[in-house]
Design an enzyme around this catalytic site. Sequence first.
Site, PDB file in Angstrom:
ATOM      1  CE  LYS A 131      -3.179   5.164  -1.119  1.00  0.00           C
ATOM      2  NZ  LYS A 131      -4.748   5.257  -2.731  1.00  0.00           N
ATOM      3  CE1 TYR A 155      -3.759   1.925   0.608  1.00  0.00           C
ATOM      4  CE2 TYR A 155      -2.512   3.110   2.123  1.00  0.00           C
ATOM      5  CZ  TYR A 155      -3.644   3.312   1.758  1.00  0.00           C
ATOM      6  OH  TYR A 155      -4.472   4.479   1.628  1.00  0.00           O
TER       7      TYR A 155
HETATM    8  P1  NAP Z   1     -13.270   2.328   0.947  1.00  0.00           P
HETATM    9  O1  NAP Z   1     -14.485   2.907   1.953  1.00  0.00           O
HETATM   10  O2  NAP Z   1     -12.937   1.153   0.850  1.00  0.00           O
HETATM   11  O3  NAP Z   1     -13.946   2.969  -0.702  1.00  0.00           O
HETATM   12  C1  NAP Z   1     -12.969   2.421  -1.650  1.00  0.00           C
HETATM   13  C2  NAP Z   1     -13.737   2.813  -2.631  1.00  0.00           C
HETATM   14  O4  NAP Z   1     -12.888   2.846  -4.189  1.00  0.00           O
HETATM   15  C3  NAP Z   1     -15.529   1.854  -2.957  1.00  0.00           C
HETATM   16  O5  NAP Z   1     -15.754   3.173  -3.259  1.00  0.00           O
HETATM   17  C4  NAP Z   1     -14.587   0.764  -4.440  1.00  0.00           C
HETATM   18  O6  NAP Z   1     -16.108   0.458  -4.791  1.00  0.00           O
HETATM   19  C5  NAP Z   1     -13.837   1.903  -4.860  1.00  0.00           C
HETATM   20  N1  NAP Z   1     -12.907   0.834  -5.434  1.00  0.00           N
HETATM   21  C6  NAP Z   1     -12.411   0.536  -5.196  1.00  0.00           C
HETATM   22  N2  NAP Z   1     -11.327  -0.771  -5.379  1.00  0.00           N
HETATM   23  C7  NAP Z   1     -11.968  -0.077  -6.947  1.00  0.00           C
HETATM   24  C8  NAP Z   1     -11.527  -0.765  -8.406  1.00  0.00           C
HETATM   25  N3  NAP Z   1     -10.948  -1.756  -8.871  1.00  0.00           N
HETATM   26  N4  NAP Z   1     -12.251  -0.178  -9.533  1.00  0.00           N
HETATM   27  C9  NAP Z   1     -13.224   0.694  -9.067  1.00  0.00           C
HETATM   28  N5  NAP Z   1     -13.926   1.527  -7.570  1.00  0.00           N
HETATM   29  C10 NAP Z   1     -13.139   0.413  -7.149  1.00  0.00           C
HETATM   30  O7  NAP Z   1     -11.495   3.471   0.969  1.00  0.00           O
HETATM   31  P2  NAP Z   1     -11.275   4.970   1.670  1.00  0.00           P
HETATM   32  O8  NAP Z   1     -11.422   4.950   2.979  1.00  0.00           O
HETATM   33  O9  NAP Z   1     -12.579   6.027   1.439  1.00  0.00           O
HETATM   34  O10 NAP Z   1     -10.838   5.162   0.786  1.00  0.00           O
HETATM   35  C11 NAP Z   1     -10.699   6.287  -0.709  1.00  0.00           C
HETATM   36  C12 NAP Z   1      -9.724   6.453  -0.687  1.00  0.00           C
HETATM   37  O11 NAP Z   1      -8.767   6.958   0.475  1.00  0.00           O
HETATM   38  C13 NAP Z   1      -8.276   5.009  -0.782  1.00  0.00           C
HETATM   39  O12 NAP Z   1      -7.485   5.085  -2.620  1.00  0.00           O
HETATM   40  C14 NAP Z   1      -7.476   5.567   0.022  1.00  0.00           C
HETATM   41  O13 NAP Z   1      -6.086   4.778  -0.019  1.00  0.00           O
HETATM   42  C15 NAP Z   1      -7.101   6.760   0.627  1.00  0.00           C
HETATM   43  N6  NAP Z   1      -7.244   6.700   2.067  1.00  0.00           N
HETATM   44  C16 NAP Z   1      -7.757   6.335   2.629  1.00  0.00           C
HETATM   45  C17 NAP Z   1      -7.403   6.776   4.183  1.00  0.00           C
HETATM   46  C18 NAP Z   1      -8.390   6.261   5.139  1.00  0.00           C
HETATM   47  O14 NAP Z   1      -7.992   6.601   6.294  1.00  0.00           O
HETATM   48  N7  NAP Z   1      -9.387   5.238   5.546  1.00  0.00           N
HETATM   49  C19 NAP Z   1      -6.180   7.034   4.545  1.00  0.00           C
HETATM   50  C20 NAP Z   1      -5.513   7.951   3.343  1.00  0.00           C
HETATM   51  C21 NAP Z   1      -5.726   7.227   2.021  1.00  0.00           C
HETATM   52  P3  NAP Z   1     -16.975  -0.558  -3.918  1.00  0.00           P
HETATM   53  O15 NAP Z   1     -17.528  -0.577  -2.568  1.00  0.00           O
HETATM   54  O16 NAP Z   1     -18.000  -0.938  -5.442  1.00  0.00           O
HETATM   55  O17 NAP Z   1     -16.182  -1.914  -3.787  1.00  0.00           O
END
Ligand code: NAP
Length: 250
Positions: free
Chosen positions: A162, A158
């Site tokens: 990133k 990961y």
């Molecule tokens: P999440 O709740 O798991 O949501 C991920 C989203 O991405 C879902 O809508 C999922 O769709 C979609 N997705 C995953 N793989 C995909 C693919 N191959 N094609 C199309 N759609 C896909 O994650 P989140 O926490 O919101 O994170 C969003 C972004 O922020 C990510 O890039 C993550 O690395 C980054 N981020 C998050 C955090 C945190 O603390 N949460 C911190 C730093 C960075 P489905 O529902 O259909 O599976």
Amino acid sequence: MTMKLLDGKIALITGASRGIGRGIALKFAEQGANIAFSYLSSVEKGMELEKELQAFGVRAKGYRADAADFKASEELVNMVIADFGTIDVLVNNAGITRDALLMRMSEQQWDEVINSNLKSVFNFTKAVQKPMLKQRKGSIINISSVVGIQGNAGQSNYAASKAGIIGFTKSIALELGSRNIRCNAIAPGFIETEMTAALDAKVVEGWRENVPLKRGGTSEDVANAVAFLASDMSAYITGQVLNVCGGMLT
Ligand code: NAP
């Protein structure tokens, strides 16, 4: 009538069915943008979001497509251009985790994370290049993570994906700056989503204590920063990484 930050802009957001992507879509709709968004498996949530966004009085359409698939991503961008006319803003948000210590990490865990998180950014940025070059304007925002800057034990796949996003972002800013296409990254810290709600309350409380602002971030905290980078208020900002982490990383 008051002007909104993103009035009339056409935005494509990947992975918006849940979490941060959903928060970005809602913020963009509130600010007057027309929104195309993608998801992978959450079909019902995608359809719900489409209706929620349309209630803001903007155009909105969800598409099911795997962001890790080069051809599918190109086809999705072509469909969005057919449906909306062009793309002004691309938000590469789709991402996954497959955590494991290196000792236990499989080739599949490595490949899935690199393809979903990093290759997807290449897929979509390459596909939107043409319409953005044509209109000599565009803003691309890539969702990285503080983990891509700092590293994290148990998340080498990961963190590599990133960190890769940051190198890609800076290179695209250099390549496309002369055409008025901007490319920036956001590095969220600890953001509380449905995912973290399932974790042990004591563990989460410990994380909150470690953040100088003494709380986890919300999807809206991230979405506000993305809206700024999508808007013309950030017209002279490109090639940058903006940490949205409550001061976790200084
Ligand atoms: P999440 O709740 O798991 O949501 C991920 C989203 O991405 C879902 O809508 C999922 O769709 C979609 N997705 C995953 N793989 C995909 C693919 N191959 N094609 C199309 N759609 C896909 O994650 P989140 O926490 O919101 O994170 C969003 C972004 O922020 C990510 O890039 C993550 O690395 C980054 N981020 C998050 C955090 C945190 O603390 N949460 C911190 C730093 C960075 P489905 O529902 O259909 O599976």
